[in-house]
Write a protein that holds these residues in place. Structure first.
Motif, mmCIF file in Angstrom:
data_model
loop_
_atom_site.group_PDB
_atom_site.id
_atom_site.type_symbol
_atom_site.label_atom_id
_atom_site.label_comp_id
_atom_site.label_asym_id
_atom_site.label_seq_id
_atom_site.Cartn_x
_atom_site.Cartn_y
_atom_site.Cartn_z
ATOM 1 N N LEU A 73 24.880 35.133 24.254
ATOM 2 C CA LEU A 73 24.604 35.556 25.636
ATOM 3 C C LEU A 73 25.148 36.956 25.918
ATOM 4 C CD1 LEU A 73 25.248 32.256 27.647
ATOM 5 C CD2 LEU A 73 23.092 33.199 26.824
ATOM 6 N N GLY A 74 25.710 37.598 24.890
ATOM 7 C CA GLY A 74 26.146 38.986 25.029
ATOM 8 C C GLY A 74 27.502 39.166 25.662
ATOM 9 N N VAL A 75 28.318 38.104 25.731
ATOM 10 C CA VAL A 75 29.639 38.204 26.351
ATOM 11 C C VAL A 75 30.574 38.984 25.432
ATOM 12 C CG1 VAL A 75 31.651 36.909 27.152
ATOM 13 C CG2 VAL A 75 29.339 36.067 27.642
ATOM 14 N N GLY A 76 31.319 39.918 26.019
ATOM 15 C CA GLY A 76 32.241 40.728 25.244
ATOM 16 C C GLY A 76 33.433 41.156 26.080
ATOM 17 N N PRO A 77 34.257 42.037 25.527
ATOM 18 C CA PRO A 77 35.462 42.492 26.230
ATOM 19 C C PRO A 77 35.149 43.057 27.608
ATOM 20 C CG PRO A 77 35.504 43.202 23.945
ATOM 21 C CD PRO A 77 34.144 42.631 24.179
ATOM 22 N N GLY A 78 35.926 42.626 28.595
ATOM 23 C CA GLY A 78 35.768 43.126 29.957
ATOM 24 C C GLY A 78 34.778 42.357 30.801
ATOM 25 N N LEU A 98 36.745 36.288 23.200
ATOM 26 C CA LEU A 98 35.861 37.451 23.244
ATOM 27 C C LEU A 98 36.396 38.568 24.129
ATOM 28 C CD1 LEU A 98 32.534 35.438 23.421
ATOM 29 C CD2 LEU A 98 33.316 36.845 21.511
ATOM 30 N N GLY A 99 37.610 38.411 24.617
ATOM 31 C CA GLY A 99 38.192 39.442 25.464
ATOM 32 C C GLY A 99 37.622 39.456 26.863
ATOM 33 N N ALA A 100 36.952 38.378 27.247
ATOM 34 C CA ALA A 100 36.373 38.279 28.589
ATOM 35 C C ALA A 100 37.317 37.486 29.499
ATOM 36 C CB ALA A 100 35.003 37.605 28.518
ATOM 37 N N THR A 101 36.946 37.392 30.759
ATOM 38 C CA THR A 101 37.783 36.721 31.759
ATOM 39 C C THR A 101 37.036 35.563 32.380
ATOM 40 O OG1 THR A 101 38.925 38.782 32.316
ATOM 41 C CG2 THR A 101 39.000 37.020 33.956
ATOM 42 N N LYS A 132 29.524 41.733 38.232
ATOM 43 C CA LYS A 132 28.552 40.647 38.113
ATOM 44 C C LYS A 132 28.847 39.819 36.862
ATOM 45 C CE LYS A 132 23.678 39.546 37.436
ATOM 46 N NZ LYS A 132 22.316 40.070 37.232
ATOM 47 N N PRO A 133 28.975 38.499 37.002
ATOM 48 C CA PRO A 133 29.272 37.654 35.835
ATOM 49 C C PRO A 133 28.201 37.758 34.761
ATOM 50 C CG PRO A 133 29.693 36.465 37.871
ATOM 51 C CD PRO A 133 28.986 37.728 38.256
ATOM 52 N N LYS A 134 28.653 37.715 33.518
ATOM 53 C CA LYS A 134 27.748 37.844 32.378
ATOM 54 C C LYS A 134 27.052 36.526 32.061
ATOM 55 C CE LYS A 134 26.393 40.541 28.900
ATOM 56 N NZ LYS A 134 25.842 41.915 29.063
#
Length: 381
Positions: A73-78, A98-101, A132-134
């Motif tokens: 789904l393309g989730v990454g840092p930040g 993945l460094g996401a929140t 905007k949430p990923k």
């Protein structure tokens, strides 16, 4: 009598038949013990046939499936990922990988799953803040279908893809369709306590052939096509072994029976403990929903008892009966102390008042009566 005088009743132990041995013996006879082979392919086909998903990749755990699903789904840092607060930590941990929140969203009181109103509030607020949430990680807690129609409509309105965590919900349906097939990606868990097991394992399902191929590539150390070991991207050792997949094939032959048994256990508890006013059974199946009732869950009504779930749990232990608190909300966990959260009251209240009862599909009438009698002892005293 002392607790040692009773055989232990576990919360949700594995329930194996004889079918599994056929596949495992065949794998050993053919020397297919590596993380590839006919059982692995067959298990993936079994899952597709059962769920209606177009493609399946069997993996080492449901957590691994969430991790790879978020990558697709393309989730990454930040990035930020919407996630229910009322779930097991394995749902949210891959977001951190993945460094996401994670952005935690409270439950609604009927199904105990993500609240559509709180979801909309969270999305609108994150967009207002320029974040905007990923993705949306949607969970079907304890096998209970979430309010899919409303949640999907909100996600589509804001163009946010869904990863459907059906780790606890194999065999559950919404509007006649198997859970795990509503999102861009769906995941299942076959951990030892799930409704069927491969000892440890999971699966990712999707209708996108290229995504399934990419997940399979990433799960096998991302080896580029070359006669030597060539690697261009980070890969993972996430594939399920052919032997464990054989256990899964045997278990899939029994899935409908296991769902039937779990639902019957829930109904038995509800019928035979209806005289205990302090007990409330939940969550409630939504319209057009069908739950596998993976675990039978209760909450205590403070209007009818001053007992706490922990006191009840400890009392059950004196009878050698295992029970477990409902999930502690992730927004209350030290690991996620700084994560954004929207709504806190429903999940926090459920954790304060709730308990999971033994629900293994091999439970006998004698086992069920032992649990019921122990509950009456402490709640009707």
């Amino acid at each position: 009598m002392r607790s040692q005088d009773y055989d232990r009743i576990f919360l949700s132990p594995p329930h194996l038949g004889r079918h599994e041995l056929n596949y495992v013996h065949k794998a050993i006879e053919d020397n297919w013990v590596a993380p590839a082979g006919p059982n692995l392919t067959g298990f993936e086909q079994d899952i597709c046939q059962y769920t209606g998903a177009q493609h399946c990749v069997a993996l080492s755990s449901g957590t691994a499936a969430i991790h790879l699903g978020l990558i697709m789904l393309g989730v990454g840092p930040g990035d930020e990922v919407l996630c229910p607060s009322f779930t097991f930590v394995a749902t949210a941990n891959p977001i951190l990988y993945l460094g996401a929140t994670p952005v935690f969203v409270d439950s609604e009181a009927t199904t105990w799953n993500m609240c559509p109103e709180r979801l909309r509030e969270a999305i609108e607020d994150r967009i207002r803040l320029g974040k905007k949430p990923k993705a949306l990680l949607l969970v079907h807690l304890y096998g209970m279908p979430a309010q899919l129609q409303q949640l999907q409509a909100i996600a589509e309105m804001f163009d946010i893809p869904i990863l459907e965590d059906a780790a606890e919900a194999l065999g559950s349906r919404y509007d006649g369709r198997r859970l795990g097939t509503f999102g861009a990606v769906g995941i299942f868990s076959f951990n030892g306590n799930k409704i069927i097991t491969t000892s440890g394992g999971g699966a990712l399902v999707t209708d996108k052939a290229d995504w399934a191929a990419q997940v399979r590539f990433l799960a096998t150390q991302a080896k580029d096509p070359a006669p030597h070991y060539q690697h261009s991207v980070v890969g993972y050792n996430y594939r399920l072994s052919n032997i464990l997949a054989g256990i899964g094939r045997g278990q899939m032959e029994l899935i409908d029976n296991r769902v039937k048994s779990r639902r019957e256990i829930y109904t038995w508890y509800q019928r035979n403990l209806q005289d205990v006013a302090a007990l409330q059974f939940g969550p409630t199946e939504p319209a057009f929903g069908f739950s596998n009732r993976w675990l039978t869950t209760i909450t205590l009504d403070p209007a009818h008892t001053d007992r706490t779930p922990e006191q009840v749990r400890q009392h059950l232990e004196t009878h050698n009966i295992e029970s477990r608190p409902l999930w502690k909300p992730l927004h209350q966990q030290p690991l996620f102390a700084d994560a954004p959260r929207y709504g806190q009251t429903v999940s926090a209240d459920l954790f304060t008042r709730g308990l999971c009862l033994p629900s293994g599909s091999a439970m006998t009438e004698t086992d069920l009566r032992r649990v019921a009698d122990a509950l009456r002892e402490i709640l009707l005293a």
